[in-house]
Design a protein around this motif. Structure first.
Motif, PDB file in Angstrom:
ATOM      1  N   GLY A  88      22.004  17.449  -8.211  1.00  0.00           N
ATOM      2  CA  GLY A  88      20.825  18.855  -7.134  1.00  0.00           C
ATOM      3  C   GLY A  88      19.620  19.519  -8.142  1.00  0.00           C
ATOM      4  O   GLY A  88      18.957  18.344  -8.792  1.00  0.00           O
ATOM      5  N   VAL A  89      19.269  19.928  -7.722  1.00  0.00           N
ATOM      6  CA  VAL A  89      17.890  20.551  -7.976  1.00  0.00           C
ATOM      7  C   VAL A  89      17.963  21.795  -9.914  1.00  0.00           C
ATOM      8  O   VAL A  89      19.565  22.587  -9.408  1.00  0.00           O
ATOM      9  N   SER A  90      17.942  20.347 -10.209  1.00  0.00           N
ATOM     10  CA  SER A  90      18.790  21.294 -12.415  1.00  0.00           C
ATOM     11  C   SER A  90      17.330  21.957 -13.089  1.00  0.00           C
ATOM     12  O   SER A  90      17.946  21.989 -13.768  1.00  0.00           O
ATOM     13  N   HIS A  91      16.375  21.862 -12.291  1.00  0.00           N
ATOM     14  CA  HIS A  91      14.735  22.087 -13.042  1.00  0.00           C
ATOM     15  C   HIS A  91      13.839  22.791 -12.335  1.00  0.00           C
ATOM     16  O   HIS A  91      14.535  22.459 -11.456  1.00  0.00           O
ATOM     17  N   THR A  92      13.244  23.175 -12.952  1.00  0.00           N
ATOM     18  CA  THR A  92      12.200  23.827 -11.865  1.00  0.00           C
ATOM     19  C   THR A  92      10.877  24.030 -12.274  1.00  0.00           C
ATOM     20  O   THR A  92      11.074  22.391 -13.287  1.00  0.00           O
ATOM     21  N   TRP A  93       9.639  23.231 -11.921  1.00  0.00           N
ATOM     22  CA  TRP A  93       8.239  23.189 -12.401  1.00  0.00           C
ATOM     23  C   TRP A  93       7.543  23.727 -13.042  1.00  0.00           C
ATOM     24  O   TRP A  93       7.107  22.958 -13.833  1.00  0.00           O
ATOM     25  N   ASP A  94       8.077  24.808 -13.840  1.00  0.00           N
ATOM     26  CA  ASP A  94       7.816  24.698 -15.058  1.00  0.00           C
ATOM     27  C   ASP A  94       8.423  24.139 -15.647  1.00  0.00           C
ATOM     28  O   ASP A  94       7.730  24.538 -16.649  1.00  0.00           O
ATOM     29  N   ASP A  95      10.135  24.030 -15.863  1.00  0.00           N
ATOM     30  CA  ASP A  95       9.881  22.537 -16.904  1.00  0.00           C
ATOM     31  C   ASP A  95       9.124  22.159 -17.303  1.00  0.00           C
ATOM     32  O   ASP A  95       9.403  20.985 -18.142  1.00  0.00           O
ATOM     33  N   VAL A  96       9.294  21.313 -16.112  1.00  0.00           N
ATOM     34  CA  VAL A  96       8.112  19.832 -16.072  1.00  0.00           C
ATOM     35  C   VAL A  96       7.017  20.665 -16.359  1.00  0.00           C
ATOM     36  O   VAL A  96       6.448  19.398 -17.049  1.00  0.00           O
ATOM     37  N   ARG A  97       6.110  21.309 -16.762  1.00  0.00           N
ATOM     38  CA  ARG A  97       4.758  21.942 -17.007  1.00  0.00           C
ATOM     39  C   ARG A  97       5.176  22.373 -18.626  1.00  0.00           C
ATOM     40  O   ARG A  97       4.339  21.638 -19.650  1.00  0.00           O
ATOM     41  N   SER A  98       5.650  22.299 -19.073  1.00  0.00           N
ATOM     42  CA  SER A  98       6.419  22.853 -20.456  1.00  0.00           C
ATOM     43  C   SER A  98       6.934  21.687 -21.031  1.00  0.00           C
ATOM     44  O   SER A  98       6.666  20.344 -21.893  1.00  0.00           O
ATOM     45  N   GLU A  99       7.650  20.531 -20.663  1.00  0.00           N
ATOM     46  CA  GLU A  99       7.773  19.296 -20.406  1.00  0.00           C
ATOM     47  C   GLU A  99       6.432  18.417 -21.104  1.00  0.00           C
ATOM     48  O   GLU A  99       6.486  17.448 -22.214  1.00  0.00           O
ATOM     49  N   LEU A 100       5.295  18.750 -19.867  1.00  0.00           N
ATOM     50  CA  LEU A 100       4.439  18.150 -20.458  1.00  0.00           C
ATOM     51  C   LEU A 100       3.022  18.668 -21.387  1.00  0.00           C
ATOM     52  O   LEU A 100       2.669  17.371 -22.177  1.00  0.00           O
ATOM     53  N   CYS A 101       3.429  19.825 -21.459  1.00  0.00           N
ATOM     54  CA  CYS A 101       3.193  20.320 -22.710  1.00  0.00           C
ATOM     55  C   CYS A 101       3.026  20.017 -24.255  1.00  0.00           C
ATOM     56  O   CYS A 101       2.540  19.681 -24.722  1.00  0.00           O
ATOM     57  N   ASP A 102       4.878  19.446 -24.400  1.00  0.00           N
ATOM     58  CA  ASP A 102       5.408  19.276 -24.944  1.00  0.00           C
ATOM     59  C   ASP A 102       4.933  17.243 -25.314  1.00  0.00           C
ATOM     60  O   ASP A 102       4.407  17.055 -26.366  1.00  0.00           O
ATOM     61  N   VAL A 103       4.601  16.625 -24.265  1.00  0.00           N
ATOM     62  CA  VAL A 103       3.886  15.429 -24.722  1.00  0.00           C
ATOM     63  C   VAL A 103       2.542  15.476 -25.144  1.00  0.00           C
ATOM     64  O   VAL A 103       2.383  14.697 -26.090  1.00  0.00           O
ATOM     65  N   VAL A 104       1.602  16.080 -24.776  1.00  0.00           N
ATOM     66  CA  VAL A 104       0.647  16.476 -25.627  1.00  0.00           C
ATOM     67  C   VAL A 104       0.954  16.869 -26.508  1.00  0.00           C
ATOM     68  O   VAL A 104       0.220  16.438 -27.855  1.00  0.00           O
ATOM     69  N   ILE A 105       1.633  17.925 -27.180  1.00  0.00           N
ATOM     70  CA  ILE A 105       1.596  18.511 -28.296  1.00  0.00           C
ATOM     71  C   ILE A 105       2.001  17.081 -28.997  1.00  0.00           C
ATOM     72  O   ILE A 105       1.307  17.100 -30.744  1.00  0.00           O
ATOM     73  N   THR A 106       3.275  16.304 -28.725  1.00  0.00           N
ATOM     74  CA  THR A 106       3.401  15.408 -29.198  1.00  0.00           C
ATOM     75  C   THR A 106       2.264  13.824 -29.768  1.00  0.00           C
ATOM     76  O   THR A 106       2.154  13.397 -31.066  1.00  0.00           O
ATOM     77  N   ALA A 107       1.440  14.373 -28.614  1.00  0.00           N
ATOM     78  CA  ALA A 107       0.311  12.875 -28.551  1.00  0.00           C
ATOM     79  C   ALA A 107      -0.864  13.060 -30.101  1.00  0.00           C
ATOM     80  O   ALA A 107      -0.935  12.661 -30.512  1.00  0.00           O
ATOM     81  N   MET A 108      -0.691  14.908 -30.057  1.00  0.00           N
ATOM     82  CA  MET A 108      -2.223  15.065 -30.903  1.00  0.00           C
ATOM     83  C   MET A 108      -1.379  15.319 -32.054  1.00  0.00           C
ATOM     84  O   MET A 108      -2.244  15.187 -33.158  1.00  0.00           O
TER      85      MET A 108
END
Length: 112
Positions: A49-69
């Motif tokens: 079911g719904v197990s995450h929030t859009w805040d979780d998505v934003r946090s994970e997107l930030c992790d992608v940016v940090i990892t790329a940088m």
């Protein structure tokens, strides 16, 4: 970013070309985590079911940016300048007049 890069370099198990490749591959892991939380935020897994929030998505997107940088910093000590120049290049070729806002391109939140 420099501190994260130094911290990761100080404790990495693999150096040289192998270490660089592993650092770049880390991006795939982070992007996979974005996919996982999007699935969770939209409830696409009927078992969970719904197990995450859009805040979780934003946090994970930030992790992608940090990892790329950090990966970019591994390739280029002047990563900030390299990124800024690339961003300007993409904006210049994508927008007719970079100083003019694109109509309808403002961010719209879909999680309200």
């Amino acid at each position: 970013m420099d501190r994260l890069h130094a911290w990761l370099d100080a404790d990495r198990a693999h150096g040289g070309r192998e270490g660089l490749l592993l650092r770049v591959l880390k991006l795939s892991e982070e992007v996979g985590e974005v996919a996982q939380v999007v699935i969770g935020a939209t409830g696409q897994n009927p078992r969970k079911g719904v197990s995450h929030t859009w805040d979780d998505v934003r946090s994970e997107l930030c992790d992608v940016v940090i990892t790329a940088m950090v990966a970019l910093r591994t390739l280029a000590p002047d990563a900030r300048e390299v990124f800024t120049a690339r961003l300007a290049s993409v904006a210049d070729r994508s927008l007719d007049d970079p100083s003019t806002p694109v109509q309808g391109a403002e961010f719209r939140r879909t999680d309200r």
